[in-house]
Design a protein around this motif. Structure first.
Motif, mmCIF file in Angstrom:
data_model
loop_
_atom_site.group_PDB
_atom_site.id
_atom_site.type_symbol
_atom_site.label_atom_id
_atom_site.label_comp_id
_atom_site.label_asym_id
_atom_site.label_seq_id
_atom_site.Cartn_x
_atom_site.Cartn_y
_atom_site.Cartn_z
ATOM 1 N N PHE A 78 0.765 -1.137 0.040
ATOM 2 C CA PHE A 78 0.091 -0.194 -0.130
ATOM 3 C C PHE A 78 0.799 1.304 -0.123
ATOM 4 O O PHE A 78 0.663 2.253 -0.743
ATOM 5 N N SER A 79 1.857 1.244 0.831
ATOM 6 C CA SER A 79 2.744 2.658 0.957
ATOM 7 C C SER A 79 3.457 2.667 -0.167
ATOM 8 O O SER A 79 3.584 4.062 -0.678
ATOM 9 N N VAL A 80 3.861 1.772 -1.100
ATOM 10 C CA VAL A 80 4.938 2.121 -2.257
ATOM 11 C C VAL A 80 3.670 2.387 -3.433
ATOM 12 O O VAL A 80 3.982 3.420 -4.073
ATOM 13 N N VAL A 81 2.350 1.851 -3.441
ATOM 14 C CA VAL A 81 1.722 2.311 -4.271
ATOM 15 C C VAL A 81 1.148 3.613 -4.144
ATOM 16 O O VAL A 81 1.319 4.450 -5.007
ATOM 17 N N MET A 82 0.711 3.801 -3.003
ATOM 18 C CA MET A 82 0.069 5.051 -2.674
ATOM 19 C C MET A 82 1.258 6.583 -2.825
ATOM 20 O O MET A 82 0.798 7.450 -3.112
ATOM 21 N N SER A 83 2.522 6.061 -2.502
ATOM 22 C CA SER A 83 3.571 7.176 -2.613
ATOM 23 C C SER A 83 3.893 7.479 -3.809
ATOM 24 O O SER A 83 4.262 8.712 -4.283
ATOM 25 N N ARG A 84 3.320 6.612 -5.105
ATOM 26 C CA ARG A 84 3.552 7.074 -6.334
ATOM 27 C C ARG A 84 2.291 7.882 -6.881
ATOM 28 O O ARG A 84 2.380 8.622 -7.982
ATOM 29 N N PHE A 85 0.943 7.892 -6.125
ATOM 30 C CA PHE A 85 -0.087 8.227 -6.494
ATOM 31 C C PHE A 85 -0.635 9.571 -5.823
ATOM 32 O O PHE A 85 -1.349 10.427 -6.365
ATOM 33 N N PHE A 86 -0.220 9.557 -4.664
ATOM 34 C CA PHE A 86 -0.707 10.546 -3.707
ATOM 35 C C PHE A 86 0.624 11.441 -3.071
ATOM 36 O O PHE A 86 1.586 10.790 -2.551
ATOM 37 N N ARG A 87 0.593 12.566 -3.291
ATOM 38 C CA ARG A 87 1.699 13.355 -2.850
ATOM 39 C C ARG A 87 1.687 13.849 -1.155
ATOM 40 O O ARG A 87 1.494 14.841 -0.968
ATOM 41 N N VAL A 88 2.086 12.784 -0.356
ATOM 42 C CA VAL A 88 2.087 12.777 0.988
ATOM 43 C C VAL A 88 3.360 12.255 1.495
ATOM 44 O O VAL A 88 3.572 11.174 1.518
ATOM 45 N N ASP A 89 4.346 13.140 1.638
ATOM 46 C CA ASP A 89 5.788 12.896 1.734
ATOM 47 C C ASP A 89 5.990 11.869 2.671
ATOM 48 O O ASP A 89 6.796 10.858 2.821
ATOM 49 N N PHE A 90 5.388 12.064 4.063
ATOM 50 C CA PHE A 90 5.834 11.386 5.305
ATOM 51 C C PHE A 90 4.844 10.082 5.473
ATOM 52 O O PHE A 90 5.206 9.407 6.227
ATOM 53 N N LEU A 91 3.890 9.902 4.486
ATOM 54 C CA LEU A 91 3.117 8.848 4.568
ATOM 55 C C LEU A 91 4.125 7.433 4.666
ATOM 56 O O LEU A 91 3.716 6.550 5.483
ATOM 57 N N VAL A 92 4.840 7.353 3.871
ATOM 58 C CA VAL A 92 5.696 6.104 3.736
ATOM 59 C C VAL A 92 6.502 5.646 4.906
ATOM 60 O O VAL A 92 6.599 4.645 5.443
ATOM 61 N N PHE A 93 7.130 6.873 5.461
ATOM 62 C CA PHE A 93 7.996 6.803 6.779
ATOM 63 C C PHE A 93 7.005 6.247 8.034
ATOM 64 O O PHE A 93 7.324 5.441 8.635
ATOM 65 N N PHE A 94 5.905 6.838 8.227
ATOM 66 C CA PHE A 94 5.101 6.223 9.302
ATOM 67 C C PHE A 94 4.498 4.968 9.179
ATOM 68 O O PHE A 94 4.594 4.294 9.958
ATOM 69 N N THR A 95 4.026 4.645 7.985
ATOM 70 C CA THR A 95 3.396 3.501 7.568
ATOM 71 C C THR A 95 4.479 2.390 7.752
ATOM 72 O O THR A 95 4.149 1.493 8.256
ATOM 73 N N ASN A 96 5.743 2.469 7.453
ATOM 74 C CA ASN A 96 6.880 1.403 7.440
ATOM 75 C C ASN A 96 7.450 1.513 9.006
ATOM 76 O O ASN A 96 7.920 0.323 9.079
ATOM 77 N N VAL A 97 7.298 2.410 9.532
ATOM 78 C CA VAL A 97 7.496 2.276 11.029
ATOM 79 C C VAL A 97 6.584 1.224 11.587
ATOM 80 O O VAL A 97 6.965 0.141 12.522
ATOM 81 N N LEU A 98 5.302 1.274 11.381
ATOM 82 C CA LEU A 98 4.446 0.276 11.856
ATOM 83 C C LEU A 98 4.655 -0.983 11.137
ATOM 84 O O LEU A 98 4.791 -2.226 11.645
ATOM 85 N N GLY A 99 5.086 -1.389 9.920
ATOM 86 C CA GLY A 99 5.244 -2.375 9.110
ATOM 87 C C GLY A 99 6.520 -3.087 9.587
ATOM 88 O O GLY A 99 6.524 -4.212 9.634
#
Length: 272
Positions: A78-99
């Motif tokens: 989800f984080s890889v796909v959404m980082s390509r389509f939605f410009r929310v820079d810190f989404l991947v960081f917070f998501t993958n701390v949980l991951g």
């Protein structure tokens, strides 16, 4: 397969470090490097998942350990796909701390194997669809929680008038709230359909199934809490910080359902 998993853990950690550097220093090069590391992590996780599936000759999501790995894989996807389509820079960081937390728990969790007889009984298309849909809904709820967490973080920064480049990269409050809401509108019907399939399958396949099981009750509580969230948003027009806090509390219910209720269930413990 062990070296693949070990390499995945190392690259995952390096990726999160890269995102953390970007979070602190607004370093775009670190962000790009971390994204490519995360892409490699996704590939390695997928390879590990396929090899495990070929080895066991089944879809590997039946045991708690397998479920944790699948949950972490969904978050990375989800984080890889959404980082390509939605410009929310810190989404991947917070998501993958949980991951990464889930992957780490998986590393030390009991591997557990379903017995041959029980595995034969459990392995049906209906059950696989039920479990897969449940995990995808949990993935949607997880990302929705991340957006609400980012909303509260940015809201606090704005209230304290802490202006910075980091604040600008969060995206607008309305955008974060919209994405959080949309993910929940995906997660709720998926969870509902998953519960319907699970109950139907259990009635047909399990002699000792009861709706009073702790896991069943807590799953319906999760559905009720998130349905109430949607009602608050659509029916009553609640928005802003109040809605974000409700969403954070709802995700805590998801965690209770996944980690705590599973220890009291009578029929979800499918391993020795």
């Amino acid at each position: 397969m062990n070296w693949i998993y070990d390499l995945t853990i190392v690259l995952y950690a390096l990726s999160i470090i890269g995102y953390f550097i970007d979070f602190l220093q607004n370093n775009r090069k670190a962000n790009q490097f971390a994204f490519w590391l995360l892409s490699i992590v996704w590939i390695l996780q997928s390879v590990f998942f396929v090899l495990r599936m070929l080895k066991d000759q089944r879809f590997p999501i039946l045991t708690p350990s397998e479920g944790l790995f699948f949950y972490a894989w969904i978050l990375v996807t989800f984080s890889v796909v959404m980082s390509r389509f939605f410009r929310v820079d810190f989404l991947v960081f917070f998501t993958n701390v949980l991951g990464f937390l889930l992957v780490s728990i998986h590393l030390f969790a009991p591997t557990g194997q379903a017995s041959a007889v029980l595995e034969k009984q459990l392995f049906s298309e209906l059950l696989i669809i039920h479990i897969t849909m449940a995990f995808i809904s949990y993935g949607a709820f997880s990302l929705s929680f991340i957006f609400s967490f980012m909303y509260l973080l940015q809201h606090g920064m704005l209230k304290r008038k802490k202006w910075s480049k980091r604040l600008q990269r969060f995206g607008s409050l309305s955008y974060l709230e919209k994405l959080s809401f949309r993910l929940n509108t995906i997660g709720v019907p998926l969870l509902l359909l998953s519960l319907i399939l699970g109950v139907v399958w259990a009635f047909w396949k399990l002699n000792d199934f009861t709706l009073l099981d702790a896991k069943v009750i807590s799953s319906f509580v999760v559905l009720l809490v998130y349905s109430t969230y949607l009602y608050q948003k659509v029916g009553r027009g609640v928005q802003g910080k109040t809605l974000a806090l409700w969403n954070v509390a709802a995700f805590l219910v998801v965690l209770i359902n996944y980690f705590l209720a599973s220890t009291f269930t009578e029929f979800h413990l499918w391993y020795k």
